[in-house]
Write a protein that holds these residues in place. Structure first.
Motif, PDB file in Angstrom:
ATOM      1  N   ALA A 267       0.844  -1.198   0.000  1.00 46.70           N
ATOM      2  CA  ALA A 267       0.000   0.000   0.000  1.00 46.70           C
ATOM      3  C   ALA A 267       0.875   1.242   0.000  1.00 46.70           C
ATOM      4  O   ALA A 267       2.029   1.208   0.453  1.00 46.70           O
ATOM      5  CB  ALA A 267      -0.929   0.012   1.211  1.00 46.70           C
ATOM      6  N   ILE A 268       0.308   2.331  -0.497  1.00 43.70           N
ATOM      7  CA  ILE A 268       1.005   3.616  -0.527  1.00 43.70           C
ATOM      8  C   ILE A 268       0.810   4.319   0.816  1.00 43.70           C
ATOM      9  O   ILE A 268      -0.304   4.386   1.331  1.00 43.70           O
ATOM     10  CB  ILE A 268       0.467   4.492  -1.672  1.00 43.70           C
ATOM     11  CG1 ILE A 268       0.775   3.846  -3.028  1.00 43.70           C
ATOM     12  CG2 ILE A 268       1.043   5.901  -1.613  1.00 43.70           C
ATOM     13  CD1 ILE A 268       0.072   4.509  -4.195  1.00 43.70           C
ATOM     14  N   ALA A 294       2.006  -7.377  -9.747  1.00 51.11           N
ATOM     15  CA  ALA A 294       3.204  -7.352  -8.893  1.00 51.11           C
ATOM     16  C   ALA A 294       2.843  -7.965  -7.554  1.00 51.11           C
ATOM     17  O   ALA A 294       1.669  -7.970  -7.155  1.00 51.11           O
ATOM     18  CB  ALA A 294       3.699  -5.917  -8.717  1.00 51.11           C
ATOM     19  N   PRO A 295       3.829  -8.476  -6.813  1.00 55.39           N
ATOM     20  CA  PRO A 295       3.547  -9.040  -5.483  1.00 55.39           C
ATOM     21  C   PRO A 295       2.895  -8.008  -4.573  1.00 55.39           C
ATOM     22  O   PRO A 295       3.268  -6.833  -4.586  1.00 55.39           O
ATOM     23  CB  PRO A 295       4.939  -9.432  -4.970  1.00 55.39           C
ATOM     24  CG  PRO A 295       5.771  -9.598  -6.191  1.00 55.39           C
ATOM     25  CD  PRO A 295       5.251  -8.604  -7.184  1.00 55.39           C
ATOM     26  N   GLY A 296       1.918  -8.466  -3.797  1.00 57.00           N
ATOM     27  CA  GLY A 296       1.256  -7.579  -2.839  1.00 57.00           C
ATOM     28  C   GLY A 296       0.076  -6.820  -3.391  1.00 57.00           C
ATOM     29  O   GLY A 296      -0.591  -6.074  -2.674  1.00 57.00           O
ATOM     30  N   PRO A 346      -8.617 -15.413  -8.876  1.00 58.17           N
ATOM     31  CA  PRO A 346      -7.531 -14.448  -8.643  1.00 58.17           C
ATOM     32  C   PRO A 346      -8.073 -13.022  -8.722  1.00 58.17           C
ATOM     33  O   PRO A 346      -8.803 -12.678  -9.654  1.00 58.17           O
ATOM     34  CB  PRO A 346      -6.567 -14.737  -9.794  1.00 58.17           C
ATOM     35  CG  PRO A 346      -7.444 -15.240 -10.896  1.00 58.17           C
ATOM     36  CD  PRO A 346      -8.608 -15.941 -10.253  1.00 58.17           C
ATOM     37  N   LEU A 347      -7.742 -12.205  -7.742  1.00 55.11           N
ATOM     38  CA  LEU A 347      -8.137 -10.803  -7.728  1.00 55.11           C
ATOM     39  C   LEU A 347      -6.889  -9.933  -7.748  1.00 55.11           C
ATOM     40  O   LEU A 347      -5.862 -10.295  -7.166  1.00 55.11           O
ATOM     41  CB  LEU A 347      -8.973 -10.473  -6.486  1.00 55.11           C
ATOM     42  CG  LEU A 347     -10.290 -11.227  -6.315  1.00 55.11           C
ATOM     43  CD1 LEU A 347     -10.990 -10.766  -5.035  1.00 55.11           C
ATOM     44  CD2 LEU A 347     -11.209 -11.023  -7.517  1.00 55.11           C
ATOM     45  N   ALA A 348      -6.986  -8.768  -8.389  1.00 58.09           N
ATOM     46  CA  ALA A 348      -5.825  -7.881  -8.493  1.00 58.09           C
ATOM     47  C   ALA A 348      -6.278  -6.429  -8.533  1.00 58.09           C
ATOM     48  O   ALA A 348      -7.438  -6.131  -8.832  1.00 58.09           O
ATOM     49  CB  ALA A 348      -5.025  -8.231  -9.748  1.00 58.09           C
ATOM     50  N   TRP A 349      -5.336  -5.524  -8.236  1.00 49.56           N
ATOM     51  CA  TRP A 349      -5.599  -4.087  -8.286  1.00 49.56           C
ATOM     52  C   TRP A 349      -4.281  -3.362  -8.537  1.00 49.56           C
ATOM     53  O   TRP A 349      -3.199  -3.969  -8.490  1.00 49.56           O
ATOM     54  CB  TRP A 349      -6.262  -3.591  -7.005  1.00 49.56           C
ATOM     55  CG  TRP A 349      -5.535  -3.994  -5.738  1.00 49.56           C
ATOM     56  CD1 TRP A 349      -4.526  -3.326  -5.107  1.00 49.56           C
ATOM     57  CD2 TRP A 349      -5.769  -5.172  -4.957  1.00 49.56           C
ATOM     58  NE1 TRP A 349      -4.113  -4.009  -3.995  1.00 49.56           N
ATOM     59  CE2 TRP A 349      -4.862  -5.150  -3.872  1.00 49.56           C
ATOM     60  CE3 TRP A 349      -6.654  -6.256  -5.082  1.00 49.56           C
ATOM     61  CZ2 TRP A 349      -4.806  -6.152  -2.913  1.00 49.56           C
ATOM     62  CZ3 TRP A 349      -6.605  -7.260  -4.130  1.00 49.56           C
ATOM     63  CH2 TRP A 349      -5.691  -7.204  -3.046  1.00 49.56           C
ATOM     64  N   ASN A 350      -4.355  -2.084  -8.812  1.00 53.16           N
ATOM     65  CA  ASN A 350      -3.158  -1.282  -9.055  1.00 53.16           C
ATOM     66  C   ASN A 350      -2.608  -0.717  -7.756  1.00 53.16           C
ATOM     67  O   ASN A 350      -3.350  -0.561  -6.772  1.00 53.16           O
ATOM     68  CB  ASN A 350      -3.459  -0.146 -10.033  1.00 53.16           C
ATOM     69  CG  ASN A 350      -3.864  -0.656 -11.402  1.00 53.16           C
ATOM     70  OD1 ASN A 350      -3.422  -1.729 -11.826  1.00 53.16           O
ATOM     71  ND2 ASN A 350      -4.712   0.097 -12.085  1.00 53.16           N
ATOM     72  N   ARG A 351      -1.339  -0.376  -7.761  1.00 61.83           N
ATOM     73  CA  ARG A 351      -0.690   0.113  -6.549  1.00 61.83           C
ATOM     74  C   ARG A 351      -1.394   1.351  -5.965  1.00 61.83           C
ATOM     75  O   ARG A 351      -1.562   1.470  -4.756  1.00 61.83           O
ATOM     76  CB  ARG A 351       0.784   0.445  -6.839  1.00 61.83           C
ATOM     77  CG  ARG A 351       1.560   0.913  -5.613  1.00 61.83           C
ATOM     78  CD  ARG A 351       3.040   1.047  -5.924  1.00 61.83           C
ATOM     79  NE  ARG A 351       3.647  -0.246  -6.234  1.00 61.83           N
ATOM     80  CZ  ARG A 351       4.062  -1.104  -5.309  1.00 61.83           C
ATOM     81  NH1 ARG A 351       3.933  -0.819  -4.017  1.00 61.83           N
ATOM     82  NH2 ARG A 351       4.598  -2.248  -5.666  1.00 61.83           N
TER      83      ARG A 351
END
Length: 362
Positions: A267-268, A294-296, A346-351
């Motif tokens: 997370a930022i 990317a990981p995380g 699988p779920l994903a999102w941007n940084r």
């Protein structure tokens, strides 16, 4: 109309016996703004409104309206007017006399007060009903009469205690637009108590999210929606997933955290206390079905629920130490590669869609 006044709440506390209902809150509400006090039942929002109005005594601290400290003034001398949740119209008086009642108490002549009452009824589009009794009006019409009655005193600030709660969903939307129109045309400060996130987002210039007698965040609606200050705000507004864990690493881009049940998430932002649990928030509408870039920035979990919502589909997924993780995906994306309950997805999102949350000082 009176000139709008800013409201300054300075370290205000309310204690009932051994219970503290409001904990030393401080808040500045700009003059001419529409402010919504938002939170669950029992969070202190109505008590705060009543202390501004003078219907509830203040245990400690001060309330200032414009340049005047009003802490010890009675309601009638504060320059505020309050619209109650129940509307509290007099059943034996017609609409005009209901609106004019406060002027009658001040000794204004009958002809003058009825003239001013009709002006107010015109403002809220109720002049055709001027001779009716409250029992002959719909809920929305009664609300307009209550609004006119509150505005006839020429207040610097109008205080509204859950004014839309008794209305049906269609009428709520209509009256939201009416309240916004009135506030913009009159230019006075509105302070509106609600437990509806949608209502606050639609109406407010400033949303004040309260929890357990404290202010968790006070900001513009977009800031509250996109950058919730705390885990409570993120959960209450309903547009972010909250993941809690221990610090696993940090660099100039942000942090990595590890939930108790496994997994690793990025997370930022920076933690307030590296030794304490860290909360991060992930936007529900920015989550997609697919592998992480990317990981995380994603995980694979088991689908626990699927809700079709027309233009979108809501998925609830559990895995990687996270329960009840929500993804709101477009219907097009979902039906291009649909999943069902029990599937591994699988779920994903941007940084940029995962941020570190703050914590209130206890």
């Amino acid at each position: 109309m009176s000139k709008a006044a800013a409201i300054d709440i300075a370290s205000v506390t309310k204690v009932y016996g051994s219970t503290t209902a409001v904990h030393a809150i401080s808040l500045k509400i700009p003059a001419g703004s529409y402010c919504c006090l938002l939170g669950p039942s029992g969070c202190g929002k109505s008590t705060t409104l009543r202390m501004i109005a003078g219907h509830e005594s203040i245990s400690d601290g001060d309330v200032r309206l414009g340049n005047q400290v009003v802490t010890d003034l009675p309601p009638a001398r504060r320059g505020t007017s309050m619209m109650f949740q129940s509307y509290a119209l007099f059943p034996h008086l017609d609409v005009t006399d209901n609106v004019a009642f406060s002027l009658k108490m001040k000794g204004v002549a009958r002809e003058e007060r009825r003239r001013r009452a009709l002006e107010m009824l015109q403002l809220v589009h109720m002049e055709p009903y001027a001779s009716r009794r409250p029992a002959q009006l719909s809920g929305g019409q009664q609300q307009r009469v209550a609004l006119a009655r509150a505005l006839i005193t020429d207040p610097q600030a109008l205080l509204l205690d859950e004014p839309l709660s008794a209305l049906d969903p269609f009428l709520k939307v209509k009256m939201r637009a009416e309240l916004k129109r009135l506030q913009a045309s009159l230019g006075i400060t509105f302070v509106h108590v609600t437990h509806s996130q949608e209502e606050a987002m639609a109406l407010a210039d400033v949303i004040v999210v309260m929890n357990a007698g404290r202010i968790e965040q006070a900001a513009a609606p977009r800031d509250v929606f996109e950058r919730p200050a705390t885990a409570f705000v993120a959960r209450f507004m309903g547009d972010h997933n909250v993941i809690s864990g221990r610090l696993a690493g940090s660099d100039e881009r942000g942090v990595s955290i590890a939930p108790a049940g496994g997994g690793l998430f990025s997370a930022i932002g920076a933690p307030q206390d590296a030794d304490a649990p860290i909360d991060i928030a992930v936007r529900t509408d920015r989550v997609r079905i697919g592998p992480a870039s990317a990981p995380g920035l994603g995980f694979t979990g088991v689908v626990e629920n699927v809700e079709y919502r027309g233009s979108s589909v809501k998925l609830t997924v559990a895995g990687a130490g996270v329960d009840d993780f929500t993804a709101i995906v477009s219907d097009t994306d979902f039906f291009a590669a649909p999943v069902k309950v029990g599937d591994a997805a699988p779920l994903a999102w941007n940084r940029e869609d995962a941020i570190v949350l703050g914590r209130l000082a206890s």
